[in-house]
Design an enzyme around this catalytic site. Structure first.
Site, mmCIF file in Angstrom:
data_model
loop_
_atom_site.group_PDB
_atom_site.id
_atom_site.type_symbol
_atom_site.label_atom_id
_atom_site.label_comp_id
_atom_site.label_asym_id
_atom_site.label_seq_id
_atom_site.Cartn_x
_atom_site.Cartn_y
_atom_site.Cartn_z
ATOM 1 N N TYR A 181 0.843 -1.091 0.176
ATOM 2 C CA TYR A 181 -0.071 0.031 -0.047
ATOM 3 C C TYR A 181 0.797 1.063 -0.006
ATOM 4 C CZ TYR A 181 -3.708 3.086 1.582
ATOM 5 O OH TYR A 181 -4.689 4.201 1.598
ATOM 6 N N LYS B 16 1.411 3.712 -3.444
ATOM 7 C CA LYS B 16 1.028 4.889 -3.359
ATOM 8 C C LYS B 16 2.152 6.034 -3.363
ATOM 9 C CE LYS B 16 -3.448 4.753 -1.862
ATOM 10 N NZ LYS B 16 -4.587 5.490 -2.701
ATOM 11 N N VAL C 297 -9.747 0.840 12.523
ATOM 12 C CA VAL C 297 -10.000 0.888 14.041
ATOM 13 C C VAL C 297 -11.513 1.467 14.278
ATOM 14 C CG1 VAL C 297 -8.975 3.120 14.097
ATOM 15 C CG2 VAL C 297 -9.036 1.566 16.039
ATOM 16 N N THR D 287 -0.875 6.885 18.426
ATOM 17 C CA THR D 287 -1.926 8.052 17.989
ATOM 18 C C THR D 287 -2.431 7.833 16.445
ATOM 19 O OG1 THR D 287 -0.181 9.657 17.666
ATOM 20 C CG2 THR D 287 -0.919 9.202 19.778
HETATM 21 P P1 NAD Z 1 -12.801 1.887 0.113
HETATM 22 O O1 NAD Z 1 -12.122 0.390 0.131
HETATM 23 O O2 NAD Z 1 -14.076 2.042 0.666
HETATM 24 O O3 NAD Z 1 -12.777 2.400 -1.467
HETATM 25 C C1 NAD Z 1 -11.827 2.041 -2.236
HETATM 26 C C2 NAD Z 1 -12.732 1.651 -3.729
HETATM 27 O O4 NAD Z 1 -11.758 1.201 -4.765
HETATM 28 C C3 NAD Z 1 -13.797 0.592 -3.514
HETATM 29 O O5 NAD Z 1 -14.912 0.785 -3.977
HETATM 30 C C4 NAD Z 1 -13.188 -0.702 -4.273
HETATM 31 O O6 NAD Z 1 -14.208 -1.573 -4.687
HETATM 32 C C5 NAD Z 1 -12.289 0.258 -5.500
HETATM 33 N N1 NAD Z 1 -11.457 -0.587 -6.123
HETATM 34 C C6 NAD Z 1 -10.336 -1.122 -5.163
HETATM 35 N N2 NAD Z 1 -9.478 -1.810 -6.397
HETATM 36 C C7 NAD Z 1 -9.999 -1.598 -7.520
HETATM 37 C C8 NAD Z 1 -9.655 -1.558 -8.918
HETATM 38 N N3 NAD Z 1 -8.468 -2.458 -9.208
HETATM 39 N N4 NAD Z 1 -10.247 -1.046 -9.821
HETATM 40 C C9 NAD Z 1 -11.505 -0.578 -9.579
HETATM 41 N N5 NAD Z 1 -11.866 -0.078 -8.246
HETATM 42 C C10 NAD Z 1 -11.020 -0.723 -7.431
HETATM 43 O O7 NAD Z 1 -11.587 3.145 0.910
HETATM 44 P P2 NAD Z 1 -11.772 4.513 0.935
HETATM 45 O O8 NAD Z 1 -11.644 4.842 2.340
HETATM 46 O O9 NAD Z 1 -13.145 5.146 0.153
HETATM 47 O O10 NAD Z 1 -10.639 4.814 0.368
HETATM 48 C C11 NAD Z 1 -10.539 5.761 -1.083
HETATM 49 C C12 NAD Z 1 -9.282 6.036 -1.340
HETATM 50 O O11 NAD Z 1 -8.649 7.039 -0.502
HETATM 51 C C13 NAD Z 1 -8.211 4.923 -1.561
HETATM 52 O O12 NAD Z 1 -7.383 5.254 -2.837
HETATM 53 C C14 NAD Z 1 -7.447 5.233 -0.260
HETATM 54 O O13 NAD Z 1 -6.095 4.773 -0.302
HETATM 55 C C15 NAD Z 1 -7.622 6.662 0.145
HETATM 56 N N6 NAD Z 1 -7.458 6.972 1.327
HETATM 57 C C16 NAD Z 1 -8.356 6.925 2.119
HETATM 58 C C17 NAD Z 1 -8.215 6.942 3.671
HETATM 59 C C18 NAD Z 1 -9.183 6.772 4.713
HETATM 60 O O14 NAD Z 1 -8.922 6.874 5.854
HETATM 61 N N7 NAD Z 1 -10.533 6.232 4.398
HETATM 62 C C19 NAD Z 1 -6.940 7.493 4.002
HETATM 63 C C20 NAD Z 1 -5.924 7.463 3.308
HETATM 64 C C21 NAD Z 1 -6.048 7.122 1.898
HETATM 65 N N1 UDP Z 2 -6.254 -0.853 15.710
HETATM 66 C C1 UDP Z 2 -6.725 -1.558 17.139
HETATM 67 N N2 UDP Z 2 -7.934 -2.095 16.846
HETATM 68 C C2 UDP Z 2 -8.594 -2.609 15.917
HETATM 69 C C3 UDP Z 2 -8.101 -1.995 14.781
HETATM 70 C C4 UDP Z 2 -6.883 -1.191 14.598
HETATM 71 O O1 UDP Z 2 -6.164 -1.093 18.150
HETATM 72 O O2 UDP Z 2 -9.502 -3.133 15.944
HETATM 73 C C5 UDP Z 2 -5.156 0.109 15.737
HETATM 74 C C6 UDP Z 2 -3.955 -0.293 14.470
HETATM 75 O O3 UDP Z 2 -3.234 -1.113 15.148
HETATM 76 C C7 UDP Z 2 -3.610 1.107 14.459
HETATM 77 C C8 UDP Z 2 -4.847 1.939 14.577
HETATM 78 O O4 UDP Z 2 -5.633 1.320 15.241
HETATM 79 O O5 UDP Z 2 -2.698 1.531 15.361
HETATM 80 C C9 UDP Z 2 -5.386 2.518 12.958
HETATM 81 O O6 UDP Z 2 -5.688 1.465 12.325
HETATM 82 P P1 UDP Z 2 -6.401 1.579 11.070
HETATM 83 O O7 UDP Z 2 -6.116 -0.033 10.518
HETATM 84 O O8 UDP Z 2 -7.752 2.109 11.020
HETATM 85 O O9 UDP Z 2 -5.537 2.530 10.080
HETATM 86 P P2 UDP Z 2 -4.042 2.701 9.841
HETATM 87 O O10 UDP Z 2 -3.295 1.776 10.851
HETATM 88 O O11 UDP Z 2 -3.892 2.473 8.462
HETATM 89 O O12 UDP Z 2 -3.801 4.197 10.239
#
Ligand code: NAD
Ligand code: UDP
Length: 319
Positions: free
Chosen positions: A149, A153, A191, A214
């Site tokens: 990931y 990215k 989380v 955090t």
């Molecule tokens: P999500 O998993 O709900 O949405 C991702 C979407 O992409 C889904 O609808 C999935 O079916 C689609 N997808 C995955 N692989 C695909 C492919 N090969 N072709 C077409 N569609 C595909 O996640 P989200 O939280 O909505 O995240 C959306 C974007 O934002 C992602 O790129 C993610 O990396 C980025 N992002 C999200 C967060 C967050 O906290 N939610 C944080 C950082 C970055």
């Molecule tokens: N985490 C946790 N319990 C859970 C799921 C996640 O303590 O049931 C922790 C995880 O280890 C991380 C933080 O929560 O430290 C955020 O996790 P998440 O998977 O939401 O996102 P990311 O690690 O990608 O920020």
């Protein structure tokens, strides 16, 4: 004539959590939206309320395979975001970020569209600088279980900036910090969704590690507002730009808030910390404030209340 004046926008990953809110917002702003998704983590339920709208079109397609549509703007969101989902098929995760970026950029170059990349705070890895400004290059393990990931990215960002320098492609790159809200997948392992589902079911709340790590949690409506402002900036504003809420909470604090707001009797249990789990994360949003006039407006507790309502509704429907 009216239809010709509408801005045409492609949203890859449009049926996911964030994508569905983006499609909704773009329709509200008068755009003609094509939502592309392969439904790996996205759900039809997220976009079912848009399906009857004549300006919303759904295209089932995998972003790693080339495609051609005529649009003015592209938002590239396709990529699973939860560690459980992106680690399920790590090779496909890297392909989704890298081949996906190549495909959207190739299309943007050809049709001269403006193109947006949903990048992530994960490009900072386990950060040694706190809070994280955009100028920080990060501390990422290239061979760990999160690398598919993080590095995917990072490579996508590289491709965006090379297309910009080499082909004058108009790019907007946003680094998203942990975002939450309704329509998160209840089983996606993140989380906020885990803690709320566990609290509502009266199950133990699973804290990974000591729970002192955090995160900074941004409510979805704040995030989308930041994106709209970034996309509307002049072409010289490319990003990368952090969008997130600088409020910083330990996972224990998050769990305590969820328990209090749900009125649950759940207890905290401690489980192993997954590998390479970042110890701290908090955005420096100086650039977003200065360049976009943006800052978050929804406090964690207010956003949690709305998110709890959503998950409670899902449980009542038997999900
Ligand atoms: P999500 O998993 O709900 O949405 C991702 C979407 O992409 C889904 O609808 C999935 O079916 C689609 N997808 C995955 N692989 C695909 C492919 N090969 N072709 C077409 N569609 C595909 O996640 P989200 O939280 O909505 O995240 C959306 C974007 O934002 C992602 O790129 C993610 O990396 C980025 N992002 C999200 C967060 C967050 O906290 N939610 C944080 C950082 C970055
Ligand atoms: N985490 C946790 N319990 C859970 C799921 C996640 O303590 O049931 C922790 C995880 O280890 C991380 C933080 O929560 O430290 C955020 O996790 P998440 O998977 O939401 O996102 P990311 O690690 O990608 O920020």
């Amino acid at each position: 004539m009216k239809d010709l004046l509408k801005k045409r926008v492609l949203v890859t990953g449009g049926a996911g959590f964030l994508g569905s809110f983006l499609c909704e917002r773009l329709i509200e702003e008068g755009c003609d939206v094509i939502c592309m998704d392969n439904f790996f983590t996205g759900r039809k339920a997220n976009i079912s309320h848009l399906m009857d709208n004549p300006y919303f079109e759904l295209m089932r397609h995998d972003v790693t395979f080339p495609f051609y549509v005529e649009v003015d703007e592209i938002y590239n969101l396709a990529c699973p975001a939860s560690p459980v989902h992106y680690q399920f098929d790590p090779v496909q995760t890297t392909k989704t970020s890298v081949h996906g970026a190549i495909n959207v950029l190739g299309l943007a170059k050809r049709i001269k569209a403006k193109v947006f990349q949903a990048s992530t705070s994960e490009v900072y890895g386990d950060p040694s600088i706190h809070p994280q400004p955009e100028s920080y290059w990060g501390n990422v393990n290239p061979i760990g279980i999160r690398s598919c990931y993080d590095e995917g990215k990072r490579c996508a960002e590289t491709l965006f900036f090379d297309y910009h320098r080499q082909h004058d492609t108009r790019i907007k790159v946003v680094r998203i910090f942990n975002t939450y809200g309704p329509r998160m997948h209840p089983q996606d392992g993140r989380v906020v969704s885990n803690f709320i589902m566990q609290a509502l079911r009266g199950e133990d709340i699973t804290i990974y590690g000591d729970g002192l790590q955090t995160r900074s949690f941004c409510y979805v409506s704040d995030l989308i507002e930041g994106w709209m402002r970034l996309m509307a900036t002049d072409d010289d504003v490319t990003g990368p730009i952090n969008i997130g809420n600088p409020g910083e909470f330990t996972m224990i604090e998050l769990a305590e808030n969820v328990i209090e707001l749900t009125g649950s009797s759940s207890k905290l249990i401690f489980e192993d910390l997954p590998a390479d789990d970042p110890k701290q994360r908090k955005p420096d949003i100086t650039q977003a404030k200065e360049k976009l006039g943006w800052e978050p407006t929804v406090a964690l507790r207010d956003g949690l209340v709305k998110t709890i309502e959503y998950f409670d509704g899902l449980l009542k429907q038997g999900e």
